[in-house]
Enzyme design. Structure first.
Site, PDB file in Angstrom:
ATOM      1  N   SER A   1     -12.172   3.675  -1.301  1.00 29.93           N
ATOM      2  CA  SER A   1     -11.837   4.779  -2.203  1.00 29.93           C
ATOM      3  C   SER A   1     -11.421   4.291  -3.583  1.00 29.93           C
ATOM      4  O   SER A   1     -11.379   5.077  -4.526  1.00 29.93           O
ATOM      5  CB  SER A   1     -10.712   5.631  -1.596  1.00 29.93           C
ATOM      6  OG  SER A   1      -9.548   4.854  -1.413  1.00 29.93           O
TER       7      SER A   1
ATOM      8  N   GLY B   1     -15.058   3.740   3.917  1.00 26.62           N
ATOM      9  CA  GLY B   1     -13.718   4.180   3.545  1.00 26.62           C
ATOM     10  C   GLY B   1     -13.223   3.621   2.226  1.00 26.62           C
ATOM     11  O   GLY B   1     -12.062   3.837   1.870  1.00 26.62           O
TER      12      GLY B   1
ATOM     13  N   ASP C   1       0.853  -1.192   0.000  1.00 27.34           N
ATOM     14  CA  ASP C   1       0.000   0.000   0.000  1.00 27.34           C
ATOM     15  C   ASP C   1       0.889   1.243   0.000  1.00 27.34           C
ATOM     16  O   ASP C   1       1.903   1.307   0.706  1.00 27.34           O
ATOM     17  CB  ASP C   1      -0.923   0.000   1.221  1.00 27.34           C
ATOM     18  CG  ASP C   1      -2.058   0.994   1.079  1.00 27.34           C
ATOM     19  OD1 ASP C   1      -3.222   0.569   0.941  1.00 27.34           O
ATOM     20  OD2 ASP C   1      -1.793   2.223   1.086  1.00 27.34           O
ATOM     21  N   ILE C   2       0.513   2.231  -0.794  1.00 22.51           N
ATOM     22  CA  ILE C   2       1.323   3.442  -0.949  1.00 22.51           C
ATOM     23  C   ILE C   2       1.300   4.311   0.317  1.00 22.51           C
ATOM     24  O   ILE C   2       2.198   5.138   0.522  1.00 22.51           O
ATOM     25  CB  ILE C   2       0.818   4.241  -2.184  1.00 22.51           C
ATOM     26  CG1 ILE C   2       1.907   5.125  -2.756  1.00 22.51           C
ATOM     27  CG2 ILE C   2      -0.446   5.025  -1.865  1.00 22.51           C
ATOM     28  CD1 ILE C   2       1.560   5.683  -4.125  1.00 22.51           C
TER      29      ILE C   2
ATOM     30  N   HIS D   1      -7.140  -5.659   2.233  1.00 29.66           N
ATOM     31  CA  HIS D   1      -6.014  -5.087   2.967  1.00 29.66           C
ATOM     32  C   HIS D   1      -5.475  -6.169   3.905  1.00 29.66           C
ATOM     33  O   HIS D   1      -6.249  -6.781   4.646  1.00 29.66           O
ATOM     34  CB  HIS D   1      -6.460  -3.919   3.853  1.00 29.66           C
ATOM     35  CG  HIS D   1      -6.970  -2.715   3.132  1.00 29.66           C
ATOM     36  ND1 HIS D   1      -6.213  -1.589   2.927  1.00 29.66           N
ATOM     37  CD2 HIS D   1      -8.185  -2.445   2.583  1.00 29.66           C
ATOM     38  CE1 HIS D   1      -6.932  -0.673   2.294  1.00 29.66           C
ATOM     39  NE2 HIS D   1      -8.142  -1.163   2.074  1.00 29.66           N
TER      40      HIS D   1
ATOM     41  N   HIS E   1     -10.340  -5.158  -3.187  1.00 26.03           N
ATOM     42  CA  HIS E   1      -8.997  -5.374  -2.640  1.00 26.03           C
ATOM     43  C   HIS E   1      -9.106  -5.769  -1.181  1.00 26.03           C
ATOM     44  O   HIS E   1      -9.912  -5.225  -0.433  1.00 26.03           O
ATOM     45  CB  HIS E   1      -8.114  -4.140  -2.801  1.00 26.03           C
ATOM     46  CG  HIS E   1      -8.753  -2.856  -2.368  1.00 26.03           C
ATOM     47  ND1 HIS E   1      -9.677  -2.199  -3.134  1.00 26.03           N
ATOM     48  CD2 HIS E   1      -8.602  -2.116  -1.243  1.00 26.03           C
ATOM     49  CE1 HIS E   1     -10.069  -1.102  -2.511  1.00 26.03           C
ATOM     50  NE2 HIS E   1      -9.440  -1.033  -1.345  1.00 26.03           N
TER      51      HIS E   1
HETATM   52  P1  AMP Z   1      -9.723   1.634   0.235  1.00 23.47           P
HETATM   53  O1  AMP Z   1      -9.731   2.986   0.905  1.00 23.47           O
HETATM   54  O2  AMP Z   1     -10.190   0.512   1.098  1.00 23.47           O
HETATM   55  O3  AMP Z   1     -10.435   1.681  -1.097  1.00 23.47           O
HETATM   56  O4  AMP Z   1      -8.196   1.315  -0.037  1.00 23.47           O
HETATM   57  C1  AMP Z   1      -7.503   1.830  -1.124  1.00 23.47           C
HETATM   58  C2  AMP Z   1      -6.050   1.752  -0.769  1.00 23.47           C
HETATM   59  O5  AMP Z   1      -5.305   1.895  -1.946  1.00 23.47           O
HETATM   60  C3  AMP Z   1      -5.572   2.827   0.198  1.00 23.47           C
HETATM   61  O6  AMP Z   1      -5.033   2.212   1.361  1.00 23.47           O
HETATM   62  C4  AMP Z   1      -4.521   3.589  -0.604  1.00 23.47           C
HETATM   63  O7  AMP Z   1      -3.421   3.997   0.169  1.00 23.47           O
HETATM   64  C5  AMP Z   1      -4.112   2.549  -1.633  1.00 23.47           C
HETATM   65  N1  AMP Z   1      -3.586   3.062  -2.892  1.00 23.47           N
HETATM   66  C6  AMP Z   1      -4.129   3.999  -3.699  1.00 23.47           C
HETATM   67  N2  AMP Z   1      -3.362   4.192  -4.783  1.00 23.47           N
HETATM   68  C7  AMP Z   1      -2.317   3.333  -4.671  1.00 23.47           C
HETATM   69  C8  AMP Z   1      -1.179   3.044  -5.477  1.00 23.47           C
HETATM   70  N3  AMP Z   1      -0.943   3.676  -6.644  1.00 23.47           N
HETATM   71  N4  AMP Z   1      -0.301   2.124  -5.039  1.00 23.47           N
HETATM   72  C9  AMP Z   1      -0.500   1.484  -3.866  1.00 23.47           C
HETATM   73  N5  AMP Z   1      -1.566   1.698  -3.070  1.00 23.47           N
HETATM   74  C10 AMP Z   1      -2.457   2.616  -3.458  1.00 23.47           C
END
Ligand code: AMP
Length: 118
Positions: free
Chosen positions: A99, A97, A35-36, A106, A104
C-alpha cells in the site's frame, strides 16, 4: 540525509521529519520505525533512505540498500531478543498488499508465526 526522496511519498516525508515516527534504528543507508498498525508485538518497518517504489522497480544499484534493510532487521531482532523466530516480509504489488510505494521490509516477531502466510 534523504537526498534521493520523493516529495509526495509518505515514507520520504517520514525520512524528512515532516511526519512523526517512532524511530527504532538508523544508519547511513536505512531508517527503521514502528508500524502504525502493528500486526505482531514487534512490527517494525525498515526503509532505504533512497526512494524507490518496491522490489520490482529496484535496479542493480539498489542491491546494497535492499541488503542493508535486511541486515538492519536482523540487528533489531537481535536487540529485541526475538531471534527464536521472526519474519521479514516484502509485499510486492497491490495484489500482495503493498500500500506504500517506497520499498520497506516488515520485521514481524514476538509471537508465533504460521506458515504459509495468508
Ligand atoms: P504495505 O501494506 O506492505 O505497503 O505496508 C505499509 C505499512 O505501512 C503498513 O503496515 C502500515 O500500517 C504502515 N504505515 C502506513 N503509514 C504509516 C505511518 N505514518 N507510520 C508508520 N507506519 C505506517
Amino acid at each position: 540525509m534523504a537526498n534521493d526522496t520523493d516529495s509526495s511519498c509518505i515514507f520520504c516525508r517520514i525520512l524528512r521529519g515532516e511526519i512523526p515516527s517512532k524511530k527504532v534504528y538508523e544508519d547511513e543507508y536505512v531508517y527503521a520505525f514502528e508500524d502504525i498498525d502493528p500486526k505482531a508485538p514487534t512490527h517494525v518497518l525498515v526503509i532505504p533512505k533512497k526512494h524507490f517504489a518496491g522490489l520490482k522497480e529496484a535496479q542493480a544499484e539498489d542491491a546494497e540498500a535492499i541488503g542493508r534493510c535486511h541486515l538492519a532487521a536482523a540487528e533489531i531482532a537481535r536487540r529485541r531478543n526475538i531471534e527464536h523466530g521472526y519474519r521479514t516480509v516484502l509485499n510486492v504489488g497491490p495484489g500482495a498488499g503493498q500500500s506504500v510505494f517506497h520499498l520497506h521490509v516488515h520485521l514481524l516477531g514476538g509471537r508465533s508465526l504460521s506458515w504459509p502466510p495468508g
